[in-house]
Design an enzyme around this catalytic site. Structure first.
Site: not given
Length: 365
Positions: A166, A198, A53, A300, A55, A164, A202
Site C-alpha cells: 500500500a 510509474t 538484407h 495504463l 538475400e 506493490a 519507481d
C-alpha cells in the site's frame, strides 16, 4: 511444389533470421539460404537497418554459384529502394533459378517481389513454415494489416495479482531470475512504453542492461505517456543512452523546454486527448515501431485491456501473497456479467527461478 527438402532449408533460413532478433528494428528479421545441386552455397541474415538484407548477404557468400540455384528466404523479397536497393533486383541479376519464400510481405511498396521475380522468368513458390515466419515478425505483419504495433504487457506480481504494498514498496516482488528474463523482452522490443505514474513511483531506466543481448548500439526507445507532463527532468530515463519520447497534452513552455534540454522528444497529443491510446499506437506505427513492450502501472494497463489492443500478456508471478491492501496489477471497471470478462488463453507456462512466467493471448485471437 515444395517438399521436405524445401522445409529443411527454410528451417535453416529461419534460424539465421533469429540472429537479428534484437538488432534489425524497424526492419523485419529475415534469413536466407542458397542451395545448388543439393549443397548450400550461401547463407545470410539481415543484421541492422541500413545494412545488406539477408538475400544480398547470401548472394555475396554464394558468388557465381548463385546462378541456377534455389533461394530460400523467410520473407518475400522486397521491390523498393529504401535504406538499401531492392532484393528482387539482386536476385534477378544473380540469375537464380528458383525462389522459395515463407510468407508474403504485407507492406506497400515493399511487397510484390514475387510477381517481379516471376516476370523475370524465375520460378517462385510460397508457403513453407509461414506460421513460424509470421511469429518471428509478428509486429511487422500486424502493422501492415492493422496499422498499429503488436502490444505486449509485462507485469511482475504476487500470487494475488498485486504489484506493490500500500505504501508503494515493490522492490523486489519477483526474483533476480525473472528480472533478468525481462531483459530479453526489452531487447526484442521496438519501444518500451510506460506511464508517468510509474516514472514518478519507481524512477525506472527501462533500458537493456544485459550485455548478452546485442542491440547493435541502438537501445529500444523509451516512451512515456504523460498527459499532464509530470515527468521530471531529473528522471533516470535520461541518464542512460537511448531515445526518450514523451506523449503529452500539456503545452507548458517551461516544462517542455526543461525536458527538451534533457533530450526528450515531445509528441503533442493535441485535440485527441492524453488518454487516446489508439492515437498513440497509430503514431508509433508511423514511427515504424513493430512491437511495443508495456511496463506500466495498473491504470495504463487497465486502459489498454479495456481498449482491446493487448496482443500478449507476460506475467511473472512470484510465490508470495501481499494481501488485499496492496496495490492491484490491473484497474478494471466493475463487471455486471461474466460474459463481459476479458478472457485469455495460455501460450506458455514456465518456471523462472522460484517464479512462474505465464504468456497469454486474448482468447478470441
Amino acid at each position: 511444389m515444395t517438399d521436405a527438402t524445401d522445409y529443411r532449408h527454410m528451417a535453416r533460413a529461419l534460424k539465421l533470421a533469429r540472429c537479428g532478433l534484437y538488432t534489425t528494428r524497424p526492419n523485419p528479421r529475415v534469413g536466407c539460404v542458397i542451395v545448388k545441386d543439393g549443397a548450400v552455397v550461401g547463407e545470410g541474415f539481415h543484421y541492422r537497418a541500413g545494412e545488406a538484407h539477408a538475400e544480398v548477404e547470401a548472394l555475396r557468400a554464394a558468388g557465381n554459384a548463385a546462378a541456377g540455384a534455389t533461394v530460400y528466404v523467410t520473407l518475400e523479397p522486397c521491390t523498393h529502394f529504401g535504406r538499401t536497393p531492392p532484393c528482387t533486383e539482386a536476385l534477378i541479376a544473380a540469375h537464380v533459378a528458383r525462389v522459395v519464400y515463407a510468407i508474403a510481405d504485407p507492406h506497400v511498396p515493399a511487397g510484390g517481389g514475387a510477381a517481379k521475380l516471376a516476370a523475370a522468368g524465375i520460378t517462385v513458390e510460397c508457403g513453407p513454415l509461414s506460421v513460424e515466419a509470421r511469429a518471428l515478425n509478428r509486429g511487422f505483419f500486424l502493422r501492415g494489416e492493422r496499422a498499429r504495433p503488436f502490444v505486449t504487457i509485462k507485469i511482475g506480481m504476487s500470487l494475488d495479482a498485486r504489484i506493490a504494498l500500500a505504501d508503494g514498496q515493490s522492490q523486489w516482488i519477483t526474483s533476480p531470475e525473472s528480472r533478468a528474463d525481462v531483459q530479453r523482452l526489452r531487447a526484442a522490443a521496438g519501444a518500451i512504453v510506460t506511464g508517468s505514474g510509474t516514472v514518478l513511483a519507481d524512477d525506472p531506466t527501462l533500458n537493456v542492461r544485459d550485455p548478452r543481448f546485442d542491440v547493435a548500439g541502438r537501445p529500444p526507445p523509451r516512451v512515456v505517456i504523460d498527459r499532464r507532463l509530470r515527468t521530471p527532468p531529473s528522471a533516470r530515463l535520461f541518464d542512460v543512452s537511448g531515445e526518450v519520447r514523451i506523449f503529452t497534452a500539456n503545452t507548458d513552455d517551461t516544462a517542455l523546454r526543461a525536458l527538451g534540454g534533457r533530450g526528450a522528444i515531445i509528441e503533442p497529443l493535441g485535440n485527441v486527448g492524453g488518454g487516446d491510446l489508439s492515437a498513440i499506437l497509430t503514431r508509433l506505427h508511423e514511427l515504424e515501431v513493430n512491437e511495443v513492450l508495456i511496463e506500466a502501472g495498473p491504470t495504463l494497463v487497465g486502459s489498454l485491456l479495456e481498449a482491446g489492443v493487448v496482443d500478449e500478456l507476460v506475467l511473472y508471478i512470484a510465490p508470495v501473497f501481499l494481501g488485499p491492501t496492496a496495490r492491484a496489477a490491473f484497474l478494471w471497471p466493475a463487471l455486471t456479467t461474466l460474459a463481459n470478462a476479458p478472457r485469455f488463453r495460455t501460450l506458455e507456462s514456465v518456471a523462472i527461478g522460484p517464479d512462474r512466467r505465464l504468456t497469454l493471448a486474448p482468447a478470441a485471437a
